[in-house]
Design a protein around this motif. Structure first.
Motif, short mmCIF file in Angstrom:
data_model
loop_
_atom_site.label_atom_id
_atom_site.label_comp_id
_atom_site.label_asym_id
_atom_site.label_seq_id
_atom_site.Cartn_x
_atom_site.Cartn_y
_atom_site.Cartn_z
N PRO A 256 0.91 -1.28 0.15
CA PRO A 256 0.12 0.15 -0.03
C PRO A 256 0.84 1.53 0.03
O PRO A 256 1.79 1.34 0.73
N LYS A 257 0.23 2.20 -0.83
CA LYS A 257 1.59 3.41 -0.99
C LYS A 257 1.12 4.17 0.30
O LYS A 257 1.99 4.94 0.63
N ASN A 258 -0.03 4.18 1.06
CA ASN A 258 -0.18 5.01 2.15
C ASN A 258 0.53 4.71 3.12
O ASN A 258 1.18 5.51 4.11
N VAL A 259 1.13 3.29 3.29
CA VAL A 259 1.74 3.08 4.54
C VAL A 259 3.31 3.52 4.16
O VAL A 259 3.96 3.94 4.88
N LEU A 260 3.85 3.23 2.73
CA LEU A 260 4.78 3.92 2.40
C LEU A 260 5.03 5.44 2.57
O LEU A 260 6.05 5.99 3.26
N ALA A 261 4.17 5.94 2.34
CA ALA A 261 4.14 7.47 2.55
C ALA A 261 3.81 7.93 3.98
O ALA A 261 4.59 9.04 4.36
N ALA A 262 3.28 7.08 4.94
CA ALA A 262 3.25 7.37 6.13
C ALA A 262 4.58 7.28 6.91
O ALA A 262 5.06 8.09 7.68
N PHE A 263 5.19 6.27 6.55
CA PHE A 263 6.90 5.88 6.99
C PHE A 263 7.69 7.08 6.56
O PHE A 263 8.41 7.50 7.31
N ASN A 264 7.47 7.42 5.09
CA ASN A 264 8.45 8.20 4.75
C ASN A 264 8.36 9.61 5.40
O ASN A 264 8.97 10.63 5.45
N PHE A 265 7.02 10.03 5.56
CA PHE A 265 6.67 11.36 6.39
C PHE A 265 7.53 11.45 7.69
O PHE A 265 7.97 12.34 8.09
N GLN A 266 7.09 10.34 8.57
CA GLN A 266 7.97 10.19 9.74
C GLN A 266 9.51 10.38 9.60
O GLN A 266 10.27 10.89 10.37
N ALA B 229 8.07 1.59 13.19
CA ALA B 229 8.27 0.71 11.93
C ALA B 229 6.84 0.32 11.02
O ALA B 229 6.89 0.07 10.02
N ASP B 230 5.89 0.32 12.05
CA ASP B 230 4.52 -0.29 11.31
C ASP B 230 3.53 0.84 11.17
O ASP B 230 2.80 1.22 12.29
N TRP B 231 3.24 1.17 10.06
CA TRP B 231 2.36 2.29 9.71
C TRP B 231 1.16 1.80 8.90
O TRP B 231 0.36 2.31 8.15
N LYS B 232 0.87 0.55 9.21
CA LYS B 232 -0.30 -0.41 8.31
C LYS B 232 -1.74 0.30 8.61
O LYS B 232 -2.46 0.52 7.93
N ASN B 233 -1.81 0.97 9.86
CA ASN B 233 -2.96 1.65 10.11
C ASN B 233 -2.84 3.24 10.22
O ASN B 233 -3.58 3.98 11.26
N ALA B 234 -2.03 3.61 9.36
CA ALA B 234 -2.19 5.16 9.00
C ALA B 234 -3.07 5.63 8.71
O ALA B 234 -3.86 5.24 7.86
N VAL B 235 -3.50 6.82 9.28
CA VAL B 235 -4.71 8.03 8.59
C VAL B 235 -3.69 9.35 8.47
O VAL B 235 -3.06 9.71 9.06
N VAL B 236 -3.82 9.58 7.32
CA VAL B 236 -3.14 10.93 6.62
C VAL B 236 -4.12 11.78 6.15
O VAL B 236 -5.10 11.62 5.88
N GLY B 237 -3.64 13.15 6.28
CA GLY B 237 -4.49 14.23 5.72
C GLY B 237 -5.07 14.91 6.81
O GLY B 237 -6.04 14.19 7.82
N GLU B 238 -4.89 16.13 7.34
CA GLU B 238 -5.34 16.80 8.51
C GLU B 238 -6.85 16.65 8.56
O GLU B 238 -7.51 16.42 9.52
#
Length: 194
Positions: free
Chosen positions: A29-39, A119-128
């Motif tokens: 999932p690209k959102n997991v990648l994006a969440a880790f890379n933001f961190q 390390a684990d962002w599978k449950n990431a919620v992104v965007g204000e």
């Protein structure tokens, strides 16, 4: 394997201590990648990349258990506090939330420079906008993070406390290092400055 259409199977594996991979049953999932890379950007760390059905990370270092097993209890409360501060620092841009599971200390990684990452962002919620739908104010997210970490810390002590105590005693006997007591079962004291 997926337990349902809404859950994703995953595991982390280290390859020669140099690379971490997050494996998925389908496309990563690209959102997991994006969440880790933001961190990683906020914390001054290298970026991850997608390779097939996995996300490959730079060297993330050690998880908390491996770190404490090697070094004893030294710094454990500070690591937990920094882990909480990490999540709080990313709000309202992103959060990690799941109604069915909590943030766990097994997701805490200490890198080669002593920086704390998740390390684990599978449950990431992104965007204000999406973040504020779940936690309208930072204090609500802080309460959630603290509850999760208290549960995880209690479980961590049950599973690993005696073994880390043995390491601590061994380091004291063999190397003459100062004894560090096992931290309190309650980590709420750790958060008074948060």
């Amino acid at each position: 394997m997926p337990e349902s259409a809404f859950k994703v199977a995953y595991k982390f594996s280290s390859i020669g201590g140099l690379v971490w991979r997050h494996l998925f049953p389908g496309n990563a999932p690209k959102n997991v990648l994006a969440a880790f890379n933001f961190q990683a950007k906020v914390r001054g760390h290298g970026k991850a990349q997608i390779f097939g059905n996995s996300i490959q990370y730079p060297n993330l270092g050690e998880d908390l258990y491996a770190h404490l097993l090697e070094n004893g209890w030294e710094g454990a409360p500070e690591y937990i506090q920094e882990f909480a501060l990490l999540f709080e620092s990313l709000w309202p841009h992103q959060i990690r939330y799941s109604p069915n599971s909590c943030i766990k200390l097994s997701d805490l990684v200490v890198d080669e420079n002593g920086r704390i990452l998740c390390a684990d962002w599978k449950n990431a919620v992104v965007g204000e906008r999406e973040v504020r739908k779940i936690f309208s104010e930072l204090k609500f997210y802080q309460d959630y993070v603290r509850r999760c970490l208290q549960i995880s810390w209690s479980q961590f002590l049950i599973e690993h406390g005696d073994e880390i105590d043995r390491v601590q005693k061994c380091r004291e006997d063999i190397y003459g290092e100062a004894h560090v007591e096992r931290p309190s079962e309650s980590i709420f004291q750790v958060y008074q400055s948060v």
